[in-house]
Design a protein around this motif. Structure first.
Motif, PDB file in Angstrom:
ATOM      1  N   GLN A  64       0.805  -1.279   0.403  1.00 42.29           N
ATOM      2  CA  GLN A  64      -0.424   0.086  -0.125  1.00 42.29           C
ATOM      3  C   GLN A  64       0.564   1.350  -0.106  1.00 42.29           C
ATOM      4  OE1 GLN A  64      -2.112   0.564   3.279  1.00 42.29           O
ATOM      5  NE2 GLN A  64      -3.372   1.722   2.624  1.00 42.29           N
ATOM      6  N   SER A  65       1.940   1.175   0.679  1.00 39.88           N
ATOM      7  CA  SER A  65       2.572   2.503   0.873  1.00 39.88           C
ATOM      8  C   SER A  65       3.939   3.022  -0.364  1.00 39.88           C
ATOM      9  CB  SER A  65       3.681   2.204   2.406  1.00 39.88           C
ATOM     10  OG  SER A  65       3.476   2.109   3.050  1.00 39.88           O
ATOM     11  N   THR A  66       4.445   1.651  -0.758  1.00 34.88           N
ATOM     12  CA  THR A  66       4.781   1.664  -2.127  1.00 34.88           C
ATOM     13  C   THR A  66       3.539   2.086  -3.597  1.00 34.88           C
ATOM     14  OG1 THR A  66       6.213  -0.048  -1.744  1.00 34.88           O
ATOM     15  CG2 THR A  66       6.250   0.765  -4.175  1.00 34.88           C
ATOM     16  N   TRP A  67       3.021   1.678  -3.501  1.00 34.08           N
ATOM     17  CA  TRP A  67       1.325   2.217  -4.888  1.00 34.08           C
ATOM     18  C   TRP A  67       1.130   3.876  -4.147  1.00 34.08           C
ATOM     19  CZ3 TRP A  67      -0.195   1.503  -9.204  1.00 34.08           C
ATOM     20  CH2 TRP A  67      -1.310   1.913  -9.098  1.00 34.08           C
ATOM     21  N   LEU A  68       1.261   3.957  -3.319  1.00 32.99           N
ATOM     22  CA  LEU A  68       0.597   4.894  -2.898  1.00 32.99           C
ATOM     23  C   LEU A  68       1.428   6.441  -3.308  1.00 32.99           C
ATOM     24  CD1 LEU A  68      -0.919   5.009   0.549  1.00 32.99           C
ATOM     25  CD2 LEU A  68      -2.330   5.801  -1.800  1.00 32.99           C
ATOM     26  N   ALA A  69       3.318   5.836  -2.188  1.00 32.38           N
ATOM     27  CA  ALA A  69       4.289   6.751  -3.301  1.00 32.38           C
ATOM     28  C   ALA A  69       4.334   7.144  -4.757  1.00 32.38           C
ATOM     29  CB  ALA A  69       5.308   6.549  -1.875  1.00 32.38           C
ATOM     30  N   TYR A  70       4.332   5.698  -5.315  1.00 29.22           N
ATOM     31  CA  TYR A  70       4.988   5.881  -6.868  1.00 29.22           C
ATOM     32  C   TYR A  70       3.783   5.093  -7.740  1.00 29.22           C
ATOM     33  CZ  TYR A  70       9.294   5.648  -4.147  1.00 29.22           C
ATOM     34  OH  TYR A  70      10.436   5.983  -3.487  1.00 29.22           O
ATOM     35  N   LYS A  71       2.564   4.749  -7.466  1.00 34.18           N
ATOM     36  CA  LYS A  71       2.370   3.948  -8.578  1.00 34.18           C
ATOM     37  C   LYS A  71       2.457   2.879  -9.172  1.00 34.18           C
ATOM     38  CE  LYS A  71      -1.246   7.156  -6.987  1.00 34.18           C
ATOM     39  NZ  LYS A  71      -2.067   6.885  -6.182  1.00 34.18           N
ATOM     40  N   ASN A  72       3.358   3.019  -8.846  1.00 31.37           N
ATOM     41  CA  ASN A  72       4.061   0.932  -9.483  1.00 31.37           C
ATOM     42  C   ASN A  72       5.349   0.614  -8.279  1.00 31.37           C
ATOM     43  OD1 ASN A  72       4.468  -0.249 -11.365  1.00 31.37           O
ATOM     44  ND2 ASN A  72       5.786   0.686 -12.391  1.00 31.37           N
ATOM     45  N   VAL A  78       9.780  -0.598  -4.111  1.00 32.91           N
ATOM     46  CA  VAL A  78       9.508  -1.292  -2.715  1.00 32.91           C
ATOM     47  C   VAL A  78      10.472  -0.490  -1.836  1.00 32.91           C
ATOM     48  CG1 VAL A  78       9.431  -3.442  -1.443  1.00 32.91           C
ATOM     49  CG2 VAL A  78       7.786  -2.806  -3.838  1.00 32.91           C
ATOM     50  N   TYR A  79      12.045  -1.233  -2.305  1.00 33.54           N
ATOM     51  CA  TYR A  79      12.922  -0.692  -1.247  1.00 33.54           C
ATOM     52  C   TYR A  79      13.396   0.948  -1.023  1.00 33.54           C
ATOM     53  CZ  TYR A  79      15.112  -5.671  -1.878  1.00 33.54           C
ATOM     54  OH  TYR A  79      14.742  -7.063  -1.188  1.00 33.54           O
ATOM     55  N   THR A  80      13.177   1.746  -1.612  1.00 26.29           N
ATOM     56  CA  THR A  80      13.170   2.523  -1.672  1.00 26.29           C
ATOM     57  C   THR A  80      12.676   3.043  -0.594  1.00 26.29           C
ATOM     58  OG1 THR A  80      14.232   3.246  -4.021  1.00 26.29           O
ATOM     59  CG2 THR A  80      13.723   5.187  -2.473  1.00 26.29           C
ATOM     60  N   CYS A  81      11.263   3.097  -0.839  1.00 28.99           N
ATOM     61  CA  CYS A  81      10.046   2.682   0.414  1.00 28.99           C
ATOM     62  C   CYS A  81       9.978   3.270   1.795  1.00 28.99           C
ATOM     63  CB  CYS A  81       8.594   2.774  -0.499  1.00 28.99           C
ATOM     64  SG  CYS A  81       7.507   2.748   0.504  1.00 28.99           S
ATOM     65  N   VAL A  82      10.680   1.985   1.964  1.00 26.11           N
ATOM     66  CA  VAL A  82      11.360   1.445   2.839  1.00 26.11           C
ATOM     67  C   VAL A  82      12.495   1.784   3.922  1.00 26.11           C
ATOM     68  CG1 VAL A  82       9.612   0.327   3.237  1.00 26.11           C
ATOM     69  CG2 VAL A  82      11.916  -0.443   2.226  1.00 26.11           C
ATOM     70  N   GLY A  83      12.897   2.456   3.256  1.00 27.09           N
ATOM     71  CA  GLY A  83      14.488   3.096   3.451  1.00 27.09           C
ATOM     72  C   GLY A  83      15.120   1.990   3.213  1.00 27.09           C
ATOM     73  N   HIS A  84      15.267   0.797   2.642  1.00 23.83           N
ATOM     74  CA  HIS A  84      16.672  -0.139   3.191  1.00 23.83           C
ATOM     75  C   HIS A  84      17.298  -0.262   1.605  1.00 23.83           C
ATOM     76  CE1 HIS A  84      16.865  -4.647   4.379  1.00 23.83           C
ATOM     77  NE2 HIS A  84      17.241  -4.692   3.663  1.00 23.83           N
TER      78      HIS A  84
END
Length: 182
Positions: A64-72, A78-84
């Motif tokens: 959900q977080s990745t979809w809301l942030a990037y729409k893809n 995914v890794y960027t969204c969680v800071g990994h």
């Protein structure tokens, strides 16, 4: 700590659930993706499974977080969204640790950490996994694992990240003396 009073807790049974396997998570993930119309790649699915460690709630929250942030939903997103750290970043760090001199390795990792907002703890975890896949002699791998665990312990105790980064680089300087550079 729980907000339930001890008298009530003593009359209850706690259930602890083990992590789910990828085979159990994947059908539900695909169902949610289909129902919500999420654009996701295969490497994005693998990244979600890797980060979740068997926790379905984490899969859905990161999705959900990745979809809301990037729409893809891709592996990088995914890794960027969680800071990994990204896989390619870990590969670069590993190459620097094994092939570059101390100062340039320190500066490169420090710059990457600042640009990407990475924590040394996450880098250590990935470097440890990457080192196990490398073809180091067994005694070198044991020594390196011990040093990485000591660094992780000191980080958890509140030690300075910059000093622990130098300890990580020093550990790999010892490895370079035994194992020839790539």
């Amino acid at each position: 700590m729980s907000k339930i009073i001890p008298a009530l807790q003593s009359r209850c049974t706690r259930f602890r659930f083990g992590p789910l396997s990828s085979e159990q998570i994947m059908p539900r993930l695909e169902y949610v993706v289909e129902q919500e119309g999420v654009t996701i790649t295969e490497d994005g699915k693998r990244a979600l499974l890797t980060l979740a460690n068997g926790d379905m709630r984490k899969v859905l929250n990161v999705l959900q977080s990745t979809w809301l942030a990037y729409k893809n939903v891709t592996e990088d997103n995914v890794y960027t969204c969680v800071g990994h750290p990204l896989r390619k970043d870990i590969e670069n760090i590993f190459k620097w640790l094994l092939n570059s001199d101390f100062k340039s390795t320190y500066n490169n990792i420090k710059e990457l950490k600042m640009i990407k907002g990475l924590a040394l703890h996450d880098i250590l975890t990935e470097i440890h996994d990457y080192a196990h896949r490398a073809e180091f002699p067994f005694d070198v791998l044991i020594d390196l694992s011990e040093k990485i665990s000591d660094i992780e312990l000191r980080l958890c105790a509140g030690a300075d990240e910059n000093i622990q980064l130098t300890a990580l680089i020093a550990a790999f300087q010892q490895v370079k003396k035994i194992v020839p550079p790539e």
